[in-house]
Design a protein around this motif. Structure first.
Motif, short mmCIF file in Angstrom:
data_model
loop_
_atom_site.label_atom_id
_atom_site.label_comp_id
_atom_site.label_asym_id
_atom_site.label_seq_id
_atom_site.Cartn_x
_atom_site.Cartn_y
_atom_site.Cartn_z
N ILE A 98 -11.57 -53.54 22.00
CA ILE A 98 -11.97 -52.39 22.80
C ILE A 98 -11.20 -51.15 22.35
O ILE A 98 -9.97 -51.15 22.28
N TYR A 99 -11.95 -50.11 22.05
CA TYR A 99 -11.41 -48.77 21.78
C TYR A 99 -11.74 -47.92 23.01
O TYR A 99 -12.84 -47.99 23.54
N LEU A 100 -10.79 -47.11 23.44
CA LEU A 100 -11.07 -46.19 24.53
C LEU A 100 -10.75 -44.77 24.08
O LEU A 100 -9.67 -44.50 23.56
N SER A 101 -11.71 -43.86 24.28
CA SER A 101 -11.63 -42.52 23.72
C SER A 101 -11.11 -41.50 24.71
O SER A 101 -11.36 -41.58 25.91
N GLY A 102 -10.40 -40.49 24.18
CA GLY A 102 -9.96 -39.36 24.99
C GLY A 102 -8.61 -38.85 24.52
O GLY A 102 -7.77 -39.62 24.07
N ASN A 103 -8.38 -37.54 24.63
CA ASN A 103 -7.11 -36.95 24.22
C ASN A 103 -6.14 -36.73 25.39
O ASN A 103 -5.00 -36.35 25.18
N SER A 104 -6.60 -36.95 26.62
CA SER A 104 -5.77 -36.67 27.79
C SER A 104 -4.76 -37.78 28.04
O SER A 104 -4.88 -38.90 27.52
N SER A 122 -17.52 -54.52 18.21
CA SER A 122 -16.42 -54.01 19.03
C SER A 122 -17.00 -52.93 19.93
O SER A 122 -18.17 -52.54 19.79
N LEU A 123 -16.18 -52.42 20.86
CA LEU A 123 -16.68 -51.45 21.84
C LEU A 123 -15.84 -50.18 21.82
O LEU A 123 -14.60 -50.25 21.77
N ASN A 124 -16.51 -49.05 21.84
CA ASN A 124 -15.84 -47.76 22.04
C ASN A 124 -16.25 -47.27 23.43
O ASN A 124 -17.32 -46.70 23.61
N MET A 125 -15.38 -47.49 24.41
CA MET A 125 -15.68 -47.09 25.78
C MET A 125 -15.35 -45.61 25.94
O MET A 125 -14.24 -45.17 25.66
N ILE A 126 -16.33 -44.84 26.37
CA ILE A 126 -16.16 -43.40 26.57
C ILE A 126 -16.44 -43.07 28.04
O ILE A 126 -17.16 -43.81 28.72
N CYS A 127 -15.86 -41.99 28.50
CA CYS A 127 -15.95 -41.65 29.92
C CYS A 127 -16.72 -40.37 30.18
O CYS A 127 -16.65 -39.80 31.27
N GLY A 128 -17.44 -39.89 29.18
CA GLY A 128 -18.25 -38.68 29.36
C GLY A 128 -17.47 -37.43 29.02
O GLY A 128 -16.26 -37.37 29.21
N PHE A 129 -18.18 -36.43 28.52
CA PHE A 129 -17.51 -35.20 28.09
C PHE A 129 -17.94 -33.99 28.91
O PHE A 129 -17.34 -32.92 28.78
N SER A 130 -18.94 -34.15 29.78
CA SER A 130 -19.47 -32.98 30.48
C SER A 130 -20.04 -33.37 31.83
O SER A 130 -20.89 -34.27 31.91
#
Length: 388
Positions: free
Chosen positions: A197-203, A122-130
């Motif tokens: 697909i997992y997509l990360s972020g609290n916003s 599976s995929l954890n798509m992340i968009c960067g933290f910094s």
């Protein structure tokens, strides 16, 4: 087997579904590390320890192992290719950032891994933290622009997985002409053409992007009450109810509460204060809502305890994933159920020392969770029977 029901379930604004919680574990790059208050090592690969870890997870009731991404760790795609040959059951959740390679090449690599793993990916798509780290890779988009780009990226990936060929795409961030691939995604399940697909972020934009392009919105932890409240707030304007919710947290479970607290304090004993200052600087430069909110949650609390079993003591050294459930086996199982009633469906967990913690969790906490889920399911079935 006893369970502790010392608080009311959190049901605010959430439809309770009695499907089973899913539990994943973060693959430890330093598998034998016990003290999280010390600086990371040079970023090398302890292959022997990693192979021991994945072989153990393969025999436990862990759904998948998260292979993380960052400049300070090995490339997850290459690492996953090496580890894939040493498992038969457990899946892998590949963390990756859109924007670092073309979506066509990314789908080609994921499809290749799916054959090596017989579909267990599976995929954890992340968009960067910094913005600082993103610049290392030549990426200078803002926080919201990165999520916008991720939406286009996943649009293209989904089209390729679902057989659109040749594919032409003209977006703000990507343009493709006659894209096509011969290596298809393989899955054990009939009719499945692409990875979960997992997509990360609290916003809010993270939730919106996840609702449009993913099956699970993955966020950092908080109290069950605040998780439920945030779901209710977002549901009024967005699509939180349409997708699953996952929490990235840690766990320290022992036979007694006293033993668990002692184990938690050992995790941060003899701290490296320079490392703590380094993490603080990283957070200050971050534009991630997830990282900043969890760090601020720990900093502004009156104590390290955000609740009877929610401990933030390791967050200043490890960031958001170190927010930990601490307690006896019964207490931790009960807290996990409270999160479920708050609308959480999945967990990606960590622990210290991580191999022993994963084993202890599967042997002592997970059976308690399953027993409580079975009880709740039986009660609901009885209620439905009485209605009819």
């Amino acid at each position: 087997m006893s369970t502790i029901h010392n608080r009311k379930p959190i049901t605010q604004g959430v439809i309770i579904m009695f499907n089973q919680l899913e539990f994943h574990w973060a693959l430890p790059l330093e598998a034998a590390k016990k003290n999280e208050a010390q600086a990371d090592s040079s970023g090398g690969i302890n292959l022997e320890a990693l192979l021991e870890f994945v072989s153990c997870a393969d025999k436990l009731q862990i759904e998948s192992l998260l292979t993380p991404f960052g400049f300070h760790m090995p490339d997850p795609i290459g690492l996953l290719g090496r580890l894939s040959a040493h498992t038969e059951r457990v899946a892998f959740m590949l963390a990756y950032r859109s924007g670092l390679m073309s979506p066509t090449l990314f789908v080609q690599q994921v499809n290749t891994l799916s054959h090596l793993l017989n579909g267990r990916i599976s995929l954890n798509m992340i968009c960067g933290f910094s913005p600082v780290e993103q610049a290392y890779y030549g990426d200078f988009l803002s926080h919201d622009e990165r999520f916008e780009r991720a939406g286009e990226y996943l649009d293209i990936c989904s089209a390729l997985w679902n057989g659109t060929s040749p594919l032409n795409y003209a977006g703000k961030h990507y343009q493709l002409k006659d894209a096509q691939l011969n290596t298809k995604f393989t899955s054990l399940r009939l009719g499945v053409r692409q990875p979960k697909i997992y997509l990360s972020g609290n916003s809010k934009i993270a939730n919106h992007t996840a609702s449009e392009h993913a099956q699970c919105w993955l966020r950092y932890g908080d109290t069950p009450e605040k998780i439920a409240a945030s779901h209710s707030s977002i549901a009024q304007t967005d699509h939180v109810g349409r997708i699953r919710t996952g929490l990235r947290m840690s766990v320290i479970a022992r036979k007694t509460r006293e033993e668990s607290i002692e184990a938690a304090f050992r995790v941060v004993e003899n701290p490296d204060l320079k490392w703590k200052d380094f993490i603080r600087t990283v957070v200050e430069k971050s534009d991630s809502v997830a990282i900043k909110s969890t760090y601020e949650l720990a900093q502004k609390a009156d104590s390290e305890w955000l609740g009877p079993n929610l401990w933030s003591g390791a967050v200043p050294y490890r960031g958001g994933p170190a927010l930990a459930l601490v307690g006896s086996f019964d207490e931790v199982a009960n807290e996990l159920m409270r999160y479920k009633f708050a609308g959480v469906n999945e967990f990606i967990l960590s622990g210290w020392p991580t191999l022993a913690e994963m084993q202890g969790f599967c042997q002592n906490v997970l059976p308690r969770v399953r027993a409580m889920e079975q009880l709740e399911s039986s009660v609901e079935v009885q209620k439905l029977g009485m209605r009819h």
